[in-house]
Design an enzyme around this catalytic site. Structure first.
Site: not given
Ligand code: PEP
Ligand code: MG
Length: 600
Positions: A205, A447, A471, A518
């Site tokens: 974070h 993928e 992937d 992507c």
């Protein structure tokens, strides 16, 4: 030596370089401010007499209640610039109520007759070990959320005060062992020049917040807190993940120049990020964003994203004891669609299962989670969960420009079955009189190698392909994407990968459907000449990479890139392809943009 001479002896600068993880780009020069924190690793184990067990449990419950009140106060007082990140604090509030932590601690107290602090540590370690086993680094990093939330309870059990974080009164570089979102929220951010932490990675974070606030950060430094003292002079290079402790004059001058350059570059990039990514010969490449949270949408718009090419929808299924309802999902998808409209939002259905853990799901452990019941396999295996998500997506599609894509397709039957379920979801909405949109574009992620080979067949069933190189590289080169030991073999420019991409693009062209990419490969400008040469319709990436990639596209020509691709496809190793890129586009390509966010 007399006293007066001694005073004039100048200590040579230490100029010590520390290497960490590039958490958020940018350069800061300033004085260190060490955050005082309890060392939660040093917890004493005490035995509790059987007659005192009930009181010990009451003490624990009291500490949890107090932690909830403290966190609620932080949430209520969250400053404006943090509103986008409030979901993190809400998630921590949920963790404070989490059954595994709460009941787990009580069980340890009862079973082992131990003090609440020790019992809490054991319960927290158990929950963290589940997170740490997840293959996705983003979800692995969520183990730190468990630590942060439980620290609040622990502080109350130990009776220790909070850190000195809210007292920062001059502009400093904050140095901490680890920073919880609750702690970060309490800082006056205009006083923070940079963040340095010993723990944490790119998807922690602190990293996410620092990037969205554009504050430089270097994370995962290991022992910075031991080496650095408050008021030490530091240089932070958040782009390279480097910290220089006690720099000499020459280093200071060099970094001051670099800082000025960075600021000029940022200003230029921000000015141009909203322009289309048009090559010198007039070809427009859509540059879209990958997001994992509703809150990321702000960053997509700020960085000039032409739409969302990948919305990873897993987050809503995590950190909660039950599965999200159709309404929960719809509310979230609708917000993303409405904010982004008229730009496209590509919602990927759930890519969970195997080792990716969602507390609401009871999944068996698998030997090879990457090859197991994940993504579309999981969705087809649990039709009710899948249909709930499909209904929510169809409803959101009525309110924006939404399309859907299925992850990890390995054979055509999976698409046929998924589309069948999409139809059933539409029928059920129709019957119930709920507004939705039926004719949305449906895509398949490519993928898995079998999907590449069968791309011509798959193309008959979908409106678009999106190549998931993260992937695809893992499965085709047999490289575990999270195994550091084989990370050097994970090569996006491997000729096998390039040939597979080309094959998918050709199959899409033949069938007249669109083709996107992507995976992370799309966000690294070094790959651009090759990807442009492939004439992909869109590439999608981390929002902060968008301005740099758009700028690079504007420097290239489609015609030359196509020519270049022909040469690249003749190469036999990834190193050959990289050499060819650098021979053709200059030895520093793409280092002309040396401030680009690193891709690790
Ligand atoms: C990919 O595999 O390239 C991809 C984009 O999906 P994820 O990283 O979420 O598996
Ligand atoms: Mg994937």
């Amino acid at each position: 030596m007399s006293d007066s001479t001694a005073r004039h002896v100048v200590k040579p600068a230490l100029n010590l370089t520390l290497q960490g993880i590039a958490g958020s780009p940018g350069i800061a020069i300033g004085k260190a401010y060490l955050v005082e924190q309890e060392d939660v690793d040093v917890i004493e184990k005490r035995f509790v007499e059987p007659e005192d067990i009930a009181a010990e449990i009451r003490r624990f419950r009291g500490a949890v209640k107090k932690a909830q009140r403290q966190l609620q106060r932080v949430i209520d007082e969250v400053p404006e610039e943090f509103r986008d990140h409030i979901y993190i604090l809400d998630a921590h509030m949920m963790l404070l109520k989490d059954k595994m932590i709460h009941n787990g601690t009580i069980e340890h107290i009862e079973r082992e007759n131990v003090n609440a602090e020790w019992a809490l540590k054991m319960a927290v370690d158990e929950v963290k070990s589940i997170f740490k086993k997840m293959p996705d680094p983003y979800f692995r990093e969520r183990a730190s959320d468990v630590t942060h939330a439980s620290k609040l309870i622990l502080g109350n059990l130990l009776g220790t005060g909070s850190s000195n974080i809210s007292h920062i009164d001059k502009r400093v570089i904050v140095v901490a062992h680890d920073l919880s979102p609750a702690e970060t929220t309490q800082m006056q951010l205009e006083k923070v020049k940079a963040f340095l932490t010993d723990l944490g990675g790119k998807t922690s974070h602190t990293g996410i917040i620092a990037r969205s606030l554009e504050i430089p950060a270097v994370l995962g430094l290991g022992n910075a807190k031991q080496l650095i003292k408050t008021d030490d002079l530091l240089i932070v290079d958040g782009s390279a993940g480097v910290v220089i402790l006690d720099p000499d004059e020459e280093t200071l001058t060099r970094y001051q120049e670099r800082k000025d350059l960075f600021e000029q570059y940022q200003a230029m990039i921000t000015r141009s990020s909203h322009l289309p990514a048009e090559t010198t010969d007039g070809f427009c490449l859509m540059v879209m964003a990958n997001i994992g949270l509703l809150e990321d949408v702000v960053s997509v718009i700020d960085h000039g994203g032409d739409g969302i090419g990948l919305y990873r929808t897993e987050f809503l299924y995590l950190n909660r004891p039950t599965l999200p309802s159709e309404q929960d999902l719809f509310d979230n998808y609708r917000d993303v669609a409405e904010i982004m409209a008229p730009r496209t939002v590509t919602i990927r259905t759930l890519d969970i299962g195997g080792d990716k853990f969602a507390s609401g799901l009871q999944l068996a452990e698998e030997m090879n989670p990457a090859l197991g019941l994940r993504a579309i396999r999981f969705s087809l295996w649990s039709p009710e969960i899948f249909k709930t998500q499909l209904r929510a997506i169809l409803r959101a599609a009525n309110l924006g420009n939404v399309r859907i894509m299925f992850p990890m397709i390995s054979e055509v039957d999976e698409i046929i079955q998924a589309k069948q379920m999409l139809n059933e979801a539409a029928e059920s909405l129709d019957k119930a009189g709920v507004p939705f949109r039926a004719d949305i574009e449906v895509g398949a992620m490519i993928e898995v190698p079998s999907a590449v080979i069968m791309a011509d067949v798959l193309a008959r069933e979908v409106d678009f392909f999106s190549i998931g190189t993260n992937d695809l590289i893992q499965y085709s080169l047999a490289i575990d994407r999270i195994n550091k030991q084989v990370a050097h073999l994970y090569q996006p420019l491997h000729p096998a990968v390039l040939r597979m991409i080309q094959r998918v693009v050709e199959a899409a062209r033949e069938a007249g459907i669109q083709v996107y990419m992507c995976g992370e490969m799309a966000g690294d400008p070094v790959n651009l000449p090759v990807l442009l040469g492939m004439e992909l319709d869109a590439i999608s990436m981390n929002p902060i990479s968008i301005p740099v990639v758009k700028k690079m596209v504007r420097m290239l020509s489609l015609k030359e890139s196509k020519q270049f691709l022909k040469e690249a496809l003749k190469q036999v190793t990834a190193a050959d392809v990289l050499n060819l890129i650098q021979d053709t586009y200059g030895p520093s390509f793409p280092k002309t943009d040396f401030f680009q966010p690193s891709q690790d």
